[in-house]
Design an enzyme around this catalytic site. Structure first.
Site: not given
Ligand code: ACM
Length: 676
Positions: A171, A200, A270, A336, A483, A485
């Site tokens: 990200r 991603d 992704h 996802e 993460w 983002e």
């Molecule tokens: C995730 O948080 N999509 C692994």
């Protein structure tokens, strides 16, 4: 009597948690001894005597001490006859009855001895010494009488063999120097895994020589949502990637520090950046299958086509990846992955008929099993997010349980190894303090959501009680996720990672019966000095709000509390803290304050609202009512735009009620009641 009290007070001081050296994670056994060892006293610096097999650890440790004291330490090999003053020994002793990574550390006034069960153990012993020294960058030692380690006797080993942290370069690109700096902090806290999320929808960040467009095209996006408006665009081209030389440099740096770097190539979802670079990897037999590199967060519909061409591509990419990363585990994502494109694709329908696959989950399972075969041929193990269970787990797969623990529990019961990475406790992209108070400080503190204060991270136990002893052996360990983002630069990553990294370290290492939050919190004060001296942009450890009201007022409510924003916080004298009611208030829901001492008249004000979302979380429609006995009520104020104002009656008011007068869909944030 007085002397007895004094003696008791002294005893309490002597036993207080503050006396424990600021070690995080707390060792398995630690005894404090009398005296101390001078690492430095004017003109004399300690020397290092090391087993030849520990040359790497000894040299790194020497470098770290040299950076503190601006002077090299003398180093001699184990067998050297010459005795030096103030020796720190680094020894190996495979016969120690400790697990991998175990060590003993004896600090005595005349010498320090680290014995590692293996090289990793000796390394962890040196980390314990570093934590007991003044932080790097603290120069006050130069004007003191010396730097002393407290005499201690430590026997230590990790609870888990997987002590991980995940960085998301997909990200937002993270410069190599920051990744290396983070590896030093991971080592400082005795972590041993860095999970590196390298691809991603919003960016492909690793050079793959056979597919140059992955980085030429896939490493750049047109725009990024700015902080404060996730449905908007800043219109700035953004990107970056790691060359294979840079990847090798990071892996070597980590390996020397006993950290395994495990790469993740997230598939089959992704993958928008890769499909943007090579559209033939997508479901090219349906409309709109080819994306641009994504410039919004969230889950995107683009998914790899399960074709032989795609599996050939994956094989090629994993071949180059395995050449760069010695990690026995390779993470293939699996999370996802929407199946809509597969469901529309005639090619996938034909595959389903041929392979007897009933639905999208079966196709995902087929896909992951194919990838497992590719990895097996390269002597590597597949690990993926818990969605790889969909349609049936591939035979040897290890599962990283992120959607809570259920996927991890089910997998362990089926005999698969698991790593607990649960979003209930271990997602450090969730707010460390209540979101509204963070956003009130600065919109750049925006996070994806959630609430993950340090004390809650600390409470986590990676072994669910529903597992038997044998099943629990499949829990390899624990990992926290960063993460990115909402982490546009490294300073923001630091803000989210520190100091919660310390809580994760103790969850991962320290025996569960040794864990104690108050002790941890006290040691954290010492550890944070290391972060601060190094200029880390850490957050403040969020303290559990106390449910203490002004004047012992009792607060009751028919509304449901959100997170730990207690009803009592409506009357604690602080407008920053609040009672946060979960969404959906009904007519006649109420919050009642029962004062310890009645008021006689006075102006009353109730402030609600403060969130950026919905209606600002104000109370939309309500009245204030006063009562002497809690039975008969008299209206004494009304709400306008979330602010309630009124005047208490002249007689006794022992109860003040905030009553909702119309149903409301949103949450309500009750900030503070004031009466004067
Ligand atoms: C995730 O948080 N999509 C692994």
């Amino acid at each position: 009597m007085k002397s007895v009290l004094l003696a008791l007070a002294l005893a309490t001081v002597a036993l207080s948690a503050a006396d424990i050296p600021p070690l995080i994670p707390l060792p398995k056994e630690l005894q404090q001894r009398d005296g101390s060892f001078a690492v430095y006293k004017p003109e004399i610096l300690a020397a290092i005597r090391y087993d030849g097999a520990l040359e790497n650890e000894a040299k790194l440790f020497e470098g770290e001490l040299e950076a503190r004291f601006h002077s090299p330490l003398k180093m001699v090999k184990e067998e050297a006859k010459i005795r030096l003053p103030q020796e720190i020994h680094l020894d190996l002793d495979p016969s120690l009855s400790l697990g991998p990574g175990g060590y003993t550390l004896e600090v005595a006034p005349d010498k320090v001895v680290i014995k590692g069960k293996d090289a990793a153990g000796a390394w962890y012993g040196t980390r314990s010494i570093l934590q007991m020294l003044p932080p790097k960058g603290d120069e006050t030692w130069a004007t003191t009488k010396g730097i002393y380690l407290p005499a201690v006797s430590i026997t230590d080993e990790p609870r888990f063999q997987w002590r991980g942290m995940m960085l998301d370069s997909g990200r937002h690109f993270i410069p190599v120097e920051n990744v290396k700096g983070f590896i030093d902090w991971l080592a400082f806290h005795k972590f041993n895994r860095l999970h590196w999320h390298l691809t991603d929808d919003q960016g492909w960040r690793i050079e793959i020589k056979k597919y140059p467009k992955l980085t030429e095209v896939g490493a750049y996006r047109d725009s990024t949502p700015p902080y404060g408006n996730r449905n908007s665009d800043d219109g700035k081209r953004y990107g970056g990637f790691y060359t294979q030389e840079q990847i090798k440099e990071v892996v070597a740096y980590a390996t020397e520090r006993h950290i395994t770097v495990m790469p993740e190539i997230d598939m089959p979802g992704h993958m928008a950046a890769a499909i943007a670079a090579y559209p033939q990897l997508g479901n090219s037999d349906i409309p709109d299958y080819a994306p641009k590199v994504a410039n919004r967060w969230g889950v995107h519909p683009y998914i790899l086509a399960p074709t032989e061409e795609t599996f050939g591509f994956i094989d090629d990419v994993l071949t180059e990846l395995c050449g760069l990363f010695p990690s026995e585990y390779i993470h293939i994502g699996g999370d996802e992955a929407p199946k809509d494109q597969w469901e529309k694709s005639p090619r996938v329908k034909a595959l389903m008929e041929k392979e007897h696959l009933k639905n999208g989950h079966d196709v995902q399972s087929y896909f992951i099993k194919r990838v497992e075969k590719i990895l097996e041929a390269k002597n590597r193990k597949l690990i993926g997010w818990d969605e790889i269970r969909e349609g049936g787990l591939s035979p040897q797969a290890t599962v990283m349980s992120w959607r809570g623990e259920d996927g991890g529990i089910a997998s362990a019961k089926e005999g698969h190894d698991v790593v607990m990475a649960s979003n209930t406790h271990l997602y450090l992209d969730h707010y460390q303090a209540p979101g509204p108070s963070e956003l009130a400080k600065n919109v750049n503190l925006e996070e994806i959501g959630g609430f993950q204060p340090i004390y809650h991270v600390y409470e986590y136990d990676p072994v669910p009680h529903s597992l038997t002893k044998d099943e629990a052996k499949h829990v390899l360990g624990v990992q926290a996720q960063l993460w990115a983002e909402y982490m546009h630069d490294w300073k923001k990553v630091e803000y989210q990672a520190f100091p919660r990294i310390a809580a994760v370290a103790e969850v991962a290492w320290t025996p569960v019966n040794r864990k104690n939050y108050d002790s941890f919190r006290s040691r954290l004060t010492g550890i944070m000095k290391h972060y601060d001296a190094a200029g880390v942009n850490r957050g403040e450890p969020y303290e559990k709000p106390t449910k203490i009201t002004r004047d012992d007022c009792k607060v009751t409510t028919t509304l449901k509390m959100h997170q730990e924003n207690w009803p009592e916080l409506i009357y604690d004298g602080k407008v920053e803290t609040f009672f946060w009611a979960e969404k959906g208030a009904s007519k006649d829901d109420e919050v009642v304050l029962n004062f310890a001492k009645p008021f006689k008249g006075g102006k009353v004000k109730v402030v609600t609202g403060g969130a950026k979302t919905n209606n600002g979380d104000i109370l939309e429609s309500g009245v204030l009512e006063a009562s002497a006995d809690g039975k008969t009520w008299k209206e004494c104020g009304t709400f306008d735009k979330g602010i309630g104002t009124g005047a208490l009656p002249e007689g006794d008011t022992s109860f003040l009620r905030i009553r909702v007068t119309a149903p409301q869909e949103t949450w309500i944030m009750f900030r503070e009641v004031t009466i004067d």
